[in-house]
Write a protein that holds these residues in place. Structure first.
Motif, PDB file in Angstrom:
ATOM      1  N   ARG A 133      32.364  43.108  40.190  1.00  0.00           N
ATOM      2  CA  ARG A 133      30.942  42.542  39.916  1.00  0.00           C
ATOM      3  C   ARG A 133      29.947  43.358  39.464  1.00  0.00           C
ATOM      4  O   ARG A 133      29.670  44.418  40.192  1.00  0.00           O
ATOM      5  CB  ARG A 133      30.406  41.467  41.011  1.00  0.00           C
ATOM      6  N   MET A 134      29.503  43.312  38.351  1.00  0.00           N
ATOM      7  CA  MET A 134      28.088  44.158  37.960  1.00  0.00           C
ATOM      8  C   MET A 134      27.042  43.542  38.500  1.00  0.00           C
ATOM      9  O   MET A 134      26.745  42.588  38.030  1.00  0.00           O
ATOM     10  CB  MET A 134      28.093  44.352  36.354  1.00  0.00           C
ATOM     11  N   ILE A 135      26.199  44.281  39.220  1.00  0.00           N
ATOM     12  CA  ILE A 135      25.134  43.724  40.144  1.00  0.00           C
ATOM     13  C   ILE A 135      23.940  44.183  39.219  1.00  0.00           C
ATOM     14  O   ILE A 135      23.748  45.342  39.245  1.00  0.00           O
ATOM     15  CB  ILE A 135      25.221  44.126  41.339  1.00  0.00           C
TER      16      ILE A 135
ATOM     17  N   GLU B  47      35.261  33.126  40.943  1.00  0.00           N
ATOM     18  CA  GLU B  47      36.751  33.388  41.277  1.00  0.00           C
ATOM     19  C   GLU B  47      37.243  34.587  40.565  1.00  0.00           C
ATOM     20  O   GLU B  47      38.172  35.340  41.023  1.00  0.00           O
ATOM     21  CB  GLU B  47      37.696  32.301  40.918  1.00  0.00           C
ATOM     22  N   LEU B  48      36.449  35.121  39.442  1.00  0.00           N
ATOM     23  CA  LEU B  48      36.952  36.220  38.870  1.00  0.00           C
ATOM     24  C   LEU B  48      36.657  37.271  39.572  1.00  0.00           C
ATOM     25  O   LEU B  48      37.518  38.439  39.387  1.00  0.00           O
ATOM     26  CB  LEU B  48      35.984  36.337  37.532  1.00  0.00           C
ATOM     27  N   THR B  49      35.721  37.553  40.434  1.00  0.00           N
ATOM     28  CA  THR B  49      35.610  38.540  41.329  1.00  0.00           C
ATOM     29  C   THR B  49      35.907  38.216  42.726  1.00  0.00           C
ATOM     30  O   THR B  49      35.476  38.833  43.787  1.00  0.00           O
ATOM     31  CB  THR B  49      34.301  39.345  41.263  1.00  0.00           C
TER      32      THR B  49
ATOM     33  N   GLN C 205      40.791  35.856  42.742  1.00  0.00           N
ATOM     34  CA  GLN C 205      41.591  36.243  41.621  1.00  0.00           C
ATOM     35  C   GLN C 205      41.187  37.350  41.155  1.00  0.00           C
ATOM     36  O   GLN C 205      41.216  37.686  39.656  1.00  0.00           O
ATOM     37  CB  GLN C 205      41.684  34.817  40.658  1.00  0.00           C
ATOM     38  N   CYS C 206      40.425  38.249  41.874  1.00  0.00           N
ATOM     39  CA  CYS C 206      40.008  39.522  41.284  1.00  0.00           C
ATOM     40  C   CYS C 206      41.051  40.454  40.925  1.00  0.00           C
ATOM     41  O   CYS C 206      42.202  40.119  41.193  1.00  0.00           O
ATOM     42  CB  CYS C 206      39.253  40.152  42.487  1.00  0.00           C
ATOM     43  N   SER C 207      40.750  41.300  39.999  1.00  0.00           N
ATOM     44  CA  SER C 207      41.940  42.358  39.469  1.00  0.00           C
ATOM     45  C   SER C 207      41.073  43.758  39.298  1.00  0.00           C
ATOM     46  O   SER C 207      39.931  44.080  39.272  1.00  0.00           O
ATOM     47  CB  SER C 207      41.936  42.130  37.921  1.00  0.00           C
TER      48      SER C 207
END
Length: 400
Positions: free
Chosen positions: A353-355, A130-132, A135-137
């Motif tokens: 998101r760091m991939i 949900e962070l990305t 509910q991303c920012s």
């Protein structure tokens, strides 16, 4: 001569004013906010604070010619406490960015505050997608791992090995729900079934009733959608019930080097798990781990090394932007590749998101361990593009 002196003083004053404008308050201040006394204390805890300080020292201790300071606090896994600390840090203590943020409910709360205050947050300790997702920012970043990458790794491996029926024992908060959902979807997509689930409170000490339900379900795999001491305690008590001896498998969906060390190889041997870092992978990771061990007395897991990477990348972004102004730093973080001991060849997607690659690991038998902390065999490397959800499908409104 007088004119030259006046001109020189004016130049120096202008330069000084510009420097202050580039780095507000004459310093860069980073907050490491996590659990330092509870169920996730070994998972991240004070060792993440040490990792953050290592990153600052390796960068040189300064950026834009101003000092970098790292502060820390214990949020006790409570969103209200974490929110109060975050507001105080932002409003009165000139903290520029908050990182680590173990516990998904905490991370979501602090990310919302950071968005409101237009401050950078980089999550390394929490897992929810949900962070990305919804509910991303624009100022929020998710660094070390997430529930989707864990589901692809551990869940995928066990389904391929014939573990096609699952029962979930799930921590009763946002992280547990997300990990169960992601893994269950992956199991079903690959032809498996979910026969049931049960939820337990965070920091449970008695898992007997939950394990009896899992045992009676007849599922081939019992998925432990929890972490830290909850997972360790569940594994210990499952052994007392003879669950593995009875033919069922345990899937530790979020289990790191720190928890294996606490549990011991005798109890943990054979477990399959997924991490974003393993200290004994190569010469570079071993060199980093040796320095970390000298400071903490333990080898780093993906949360510790991910925190090191996040702090280092933040400082690189401030340097690239030429300012600590949030919009400029966020832009730099999105644009810059990640190349350090943790995130080799990493990229940051539009949703934050760091991939990067993840590693499928299996806990060694005690007889196969050649030295202290030599706990894992690397079964597979999962490319970042496969480990993480396509940003276009994340539900984040920042993705065009």
């Amino acid at each position: 001569m007088r004119k030259n002196i006046i001109a020189s003083l004016a130049f120096l004053l202008a330069g000084s004013t510009a420097a202050l404008a580039d780095a507000s308050d004459g310093k860069i201040k980073i907050g490491i906010l996590n659990d330092q006394s509870g169920v996730y204390a070994d998972f991240g805890g004070k060792s993440s604070y040490e990792a953050a300080k290592m990153a600052v020292e390796d960068f040189g201790g300064k950026v834009l010619d101003v000092p970098v300071e790292v502060v820390t606090a214990d949020h006790q896994n409570k969103p209200d406490i974490a929110s109060n600390i975050a507001r105080q840090w932002y409003d009165t203590e000139q903290v520029d960015a908050i990182m680590e943020l173990t516990t998904s409910s905490v991370a979501l709360a602090v990310q919302a505050i950071s968005k409101e205050k237009k401050k950078i947050d980089i999550v390394t300790g929490a897992a929810t997608t949900e962070l990305t997702g919804k509910q991303c920012s624009p100022y929020g970043f998710h660094w070390a791992y997430d529930t989707h990458s864990l589901a692809v790794g551990t869940g995928g491996a066990l389904v391929k090995q014939g573990g096609d029926s699952w029962f979930f024992l799930t921590a009763d908060y946002a992280f547990g729900y997300s990990l169960e959902e992601n893994t269950a979807n992956f199991v079903k997509e690959n032809g498996g079934t979910v026969v049931g689930s049960v939820r337990h409170p965070l920091a449970s000490t008695d898992f007997s009733s939950f394990l009896l339900q899992a045992q009676s379900s007849g599922a081939k795999v019992i998925g432990l959608a929890n972490a830290g001491l909850d997972t360790s305690n569940a594994i210990k008590q499952a052994s007392e019930f003879g669950i593995v001896q009875g033919g069922q498998r345990l899937a530790a969906l979020l289990f790191t080097l720190a928890e294996v060390h606490g549990l011991g190889l005798e109890a943990a041997q054979g477990l399959t798990l997924t991490e974003g870092f393993y200290w004994n992978r190569d010469d570079e990771s071993r060199a980093f781990a040796k320095r970390f061990f000298e400071r903490t007395g333990k080898m780093p897991n993906m949360i510790h090394t991910g925190t090191y990477s996040a702090v280092l990348q933040y400082l690189k972004a401030v340097q690239k932007a030429g300012t600590d102004e949030t919009e400029a730093v966020s832009k730099a973080l999105h644009e810059m590749p990640v190349d350090d001991v943790f995130g080799r060849g990493g990229t940051v997607a539009a949703n934050g998101r760091m991939i990067h690659d993840m590693y499928l690991l299996q806990v060694k038998k005690p007889a196969d361990s050649k030295e202290p902390w030599d706990y894992f065999d690397v079964l597979d490397t999962i490319p970042g593009k496969d480990a993480y959800l396509d940003p276009a499908k994340s539900g984040c409104d920042l993705v065009k």
